[in-house]
Design a protein around this motif. Structure first.
Motif, PDB file in Angstrom:
ATOM      1  N   GLY A  14       0.936  -1.087   0.083  1.00  0.00           N
ATOM      2  CA  GLY A  14      -0.029   0.069  -0.027  1.00  0.00           C
ATOM      3  C   GLY A  14       0.740   1.488   0.029  1.00  0.00           C
ATOM      4  O   GLY A  14       2.120   1.129   0.101  1.00  0.00           O
ATOM      5  N   GLY A  15       0.179   2.379  -0.144  1.00  0.00           N
ATOM      6  CA  GLY A  15       0.885   3.557  -0.210  1.00  0.00           C
ATOM      7  C   GLY A  15       0.103   4.851  -0.705  1.00  0.00           C
ATOM      8  O   GLY A  15      -1.092   4.685  -0.880  1.00  0.00           O
ATOM      9  N   LEU A  16       0.681   5.922  -0.976  1.00  0.00           N
ATOM     10  CA  LEU A  16       0.043   7.017  -1.609  1.00  0.00           C
ATOM     11  C   LEU A  16       0.268   7.033  -3.068  1.00  0.00           C
ATOM     12  O   LEU A  16       1.634   7.050  -3.481  1.00  0.00           O
ATOM     13  N   VAL A  17      -0.503   7.246  -3.921  1.00  0.00           N
ATOM     14  CA  VAL A  17      -0.562   7.396  -5.411  1.00  0.00           C
ATOM     15  C   VAL A  17      -1.536   8.392  -5.919  1.00  0.00           C
ATOM     16  O   VAL A  17      -2.455   8.745  -5.493  1.00  0.00           O
ATOM     17  N   GLN A  18      -1.025   8.967  -7.010  1.00  0.00           N
ATOM     18  CA  GLN A  18      -1.742   9.973  -7.766  1.00  0.00           C
ATOM     19  C   GLN A  18      -2.818   9.100  -8.510  1.00  0.00           C
ATOM     20  O   GLN A  18      -2.778   8.175  -9.002  1.00  0.00           O
ATOM     21  N   ALA A  19      -4.080  10.044  -8.805  1.00  0.00           N
ATOM     22  CA  ALA A  19      -5.155   9.382  -9.479  1.00  0.00           C
ATOM     23  C   ALA A  19      -4.464   8.839 -10.948  1.00  0.00           C
ATOM     24  O   ALA A  19      -3.727   9.722 -11.471  1.00  0.00           O
ATOM     25  N   GLY A  20      -4.982   7.849 -11.596  1.00  0.00           N
ATOM     26  CA  GLY A  20      -4.490   7.332 -12.688  1.00  0.00           C
ATOM     27  C   GLY A  20      -3.381   6.382 -12.429  1.00  0.00           C
ATOM     28  O   GLY A  20      -2.877   5.885 -13.390  1.00  0.00           O
ATOM     29  N   GLY A  21      -2.797   6.428 -11.342  1.00  0.00           N
ATOM     30  CA  GLY A  21      -1.427   5.565 -11.169  1.00  0.00           C
ATOM     31  C   GLY A  21      -1.801   4.142 -10.798  1.00  0.00           C
ATOM     32  O   GLY A  21      -3.189   3.585 -10.898  1.00  0.00           O
ATOM     33  N   SER A  22      -0.792   3.350 -10.468  1.00  0.00           N
ATOM     34  CA  SER A  22      -1.058   1.922 -10.175  1.00  0.00           C
ATOM     35  C   SER A  22      -0.158   1.378  -8.991  1.00  0.00           C
ATOM     36  O   SER A  22       0.546   2.240  -8.644  1.00  0.00           O
ATOM     37  N   LEU A  23      -0.776   0.546  -8.241  1.00  0.00           N
ATOM     38  CA  LEU A  23      -0.093  -0.150  -7.156  1.00  0.00           C
ATOM     39  C   LEU A  23      -0.399  -1.679  -7.291  1.00  0.00           C
ATOM     40  O   LEU A  23      -1.270  -2.043  -7.667  1.00  0.00           O
ATOM     41  N   ARG A  24       0.572  -2.493  -6.787  1.00  0.00           N
ATOM     42  CA  ARG A  24       0.205  -3.887  -6.671  1.00  0.00           C
ATOM     43  C   ARG A  24       0.386  -4.398  -4.789  1.00  0.00           C
ATOM     44  O   ARG A  24       1.585  -4.081  -4.459  1.00  0.00           O
ATOM     45  N   LEU A  25      -0.604  -4.745  -4.644  1.00  0.00           N
ATOM     46  CA  LEU A  25      -0.558  -5.182  -3.042  1.00  0.00           C
ATOM     47  C   LEU A  25      -0.376  -6.678  -3.089  1.00  0.00           C
ATOM     48  O   LEU A  25      -0.655  -7.477  -3.985  1.00  0.00           O
ATOM     49  N   SER A  26       0.340  -7.044  -2.177  1.00  0.00           N
ATOM     50  CA  SER A  26       0.635  -8.524  -1.908  1.00  0.00           C
ATOM     51  C   SER A  26       0.316  -8.985  -0.445  1.00  0.00           C
ATOM     52  O   SER A  26      -0.033  -8.316   0.298  1.00  0.00           O
ATOM     53  N   CYS A  27      -0.097 -10.109  -0.531  1.00  0.00           N
ATOM     54  CA  CYS A  27      -0.862 -10.970   0.664  1.00  0.00           C
ATOM     55  C   CYS A  27       0.187 -12.320   0.861  1.00  0.00           C
ATOM     56  O   CYS A  27      -0.207 -13.254   0.151  1.00  0.00           O
ATOM     57  N   ALA A  28       1.091 -12.228   1.999  1.00  0.00           N
ATOM     58  CA  ALA A  28       1.708 -13.496   2.010  1.00  0.00           C
ATOM     59  C   ALA A  28       1.016 -14.187   3.302  1.00  0.00           C
ATOM     60  O   ALA A  28       0.807 -13.601   4.367  1.00  0.00           O
ATOM     61  N   ALA A  29       0.802 -15.533   2.774  1.00  0.00           N
ATOM     62  CA  ALA A  29       0.335 -16.547   3.861  1.00  0.00           C
ATOM     63  C   ALA A  29       1.523 -17.183   4.733  1.00  0.00           C
ATOM     64  O   ALA A  29       2.385 -17.525   3.960  1.00  0.00           O
ATOM     65  N   SER A  30       1.130 -17.576   6.095  1.00  0.00           N
ATOM     66  CA  SER A  30       2.173 -18.376   6.801  1.00  0.00           C
ATOM     67  C   SER A  30       2.054 -19.799   6.609  1.00  0.00           C
ATOM     68  O   SER A  30       2.968 -20.518   6.864  1.00  0.00           O
ATOM     69  N   GLU A  31       0.963 -20.433   6.099  1.00  0.00           N
ATOM     70  CA  GLU A  31       0.794 -21.745   6.027  1.00  0.00           C
ATOM     71  C   GLU A  31       0.929 -22.307   4.612  1.00  0.00           C
ATOM     72  O   GLU A  31       0.668 -21.707   3.553  1.00  0.00           O
ATOM     73  N   ARG A  32       1.588 -23.465   4.495  1.00  0.00           N
ATOM     74  CA  ARG A  32       1.845 -24.307   3.297  1.00  0.00           C
ATOM     75  C   ARG A  32       0.300 -24.581   2.865  1.00  0.00           C
ATOM     76  O   ARG A  32       0.211 -24.831   1.644  1.00  0.00           O
ATOM     77  N   THR A  33      -0.619 -24.667   3.655  1.00  0.00           N
ATOM     78  CA  THR A  33      -2.038 -25.117   3.047  1.00  0.00           C
ATOM     79  C   THR A  33      -2.750 -23.963   2.570  1.00  0.00           C
ATOM     80  O   THR A  33      -3.895 -24.151   2.010  1.00  0.00           O
ATOM     81  N   PHE A  34      -1.909 -22.838   2.408  1.00  0.00           N
ATOM     82  CA  PHE A  34      -2.452 -21.818   1.570  1.00  0.00           C
ATOM     83  C   PHE A  34      -3.176 -22.167   0.383  1.00  0.00           C
ATOM     84  O   PHE A  34      -4.176 -21.412  -0.233  1.00  0.00           O
ATOM     85  N   SER A  35      -2.522 -23.229  -0.804  1.00  0.00           N
ATOM     86  CA  SER A  35      -3.316 -23.437  -1.688  1.00  0.00           C
ATOM     87  C   SER A  35      -4.562 -24.267  -1.423  1.00  0.00           C
ATOM     88  O   SER A  35      -5.252 -24.316  -2.598  1.00  0.00           O
ATOM     89  N   ARG A  36      -5.150 -24.362  -0.524  1.00  0.00           N
ATOM     90  CA  ARG A  36      -6.232 -25.030  -0.143  1.00  0.00           C
ATOM     91  C   ARG A  36      -7.377 -23.927  -0.110  1.00  0.00           C
ATOM     92  O   ARG A  36      -8.627 -24.305  -0.297  1.00  0.00           O
ATOM     93  N   TYR A  37      -7.119 -22.764   0.134  1.00  0.00           N
ATOM     94  CA  TYR A  37      -7.866 -21.761   0.346  1.00  0.00           C
ATOM     95  C   TYR A  37      -8.205 -20.827  -1.031  1.00  0.00           C
ATOM     96  O   TYR A  37      -7.239 -20.303  -1.678  1.00  0.00           O
ATOM     97  N   ALA A  38      -9.567 -20.517  -0.971  1.00  0.00           N
ATOM     98  CA  ALA A  38      -9.650 -19.361  -1.745  1.00  0.00           C
ATOM     99  C   ALA A  38      -9.291 -17.997  -1.043  1.00  0.00           C
ATOM    100  O   ALA A  38      -9.301 -18.207   0.109  1.00  0.00           O
TER     101      ALA A  38
END
Length: 123
Positions: free
Chosen positions: A9-33
């Motif tokens: 996250g962060g501050l961006v001007q209108a028209g700009g882009s950001l990429r959010l990431s979400c890291a999971a602690s579990e190897r069972t991550f692939s089981r979840y939507a």
């Protein structure tokens, strides 16, 4: 117990882009939507996007369709939200969540939530 940590996250001007990431602690991550939700000041939390466990299915809120893209890398236990053409109304705290894909737009479908990352879009 799945722990989720958002970043990007962060501050961006209108028209700009950001990429959010979400890291999971579990190897069972692939089981979840996985889903992304957001909450703006004074407003209720709302659905943004969701992706099935294998990435074959995605769902988007009408307000972000065509501008945001959700993806995942199960080898890295990470889900992403690419946000393009950002507008001031996209300003919110963005949360990722892990759950099932039966009703991906419903927060009740998700059992685990991250702490959120702030996205601010200036006009």
């Amino acid at each position: 117990q799945v722990q989720l940590v958002e970043s990007g996250g962060g501050l961006v001007q209108a028209g700009g882009s950001l990429r959010l990431s979400c890291a999971a602690s579990e190897r069972t991550f692939s089981r979840y939507a996985m889903g992304w939700f957001r909450q703006a000041p004074g407003k209720e939390r709302e659905f943004v996007a969701a992706i099935s466990w294998n990435g074959d299915n995605t769902d988007y809120a009408d307000s972000v369709e065509g501008r945001f893209t959700i993806s995942r890398d199960n080898a890295k236990n990470t889900v992403y939200l690419q946000m393009n053409s950002l507008q001031p109304e996209d300003t919110a705290v963005y949360y990722c969540a892990a759950g099932d894909y039966l009703r991906p737009w419903a927060s009740s479908s998700y059992d685990y939530w991250g702490q959120g990352t702030q996205v601010t879009v200036s006009s």
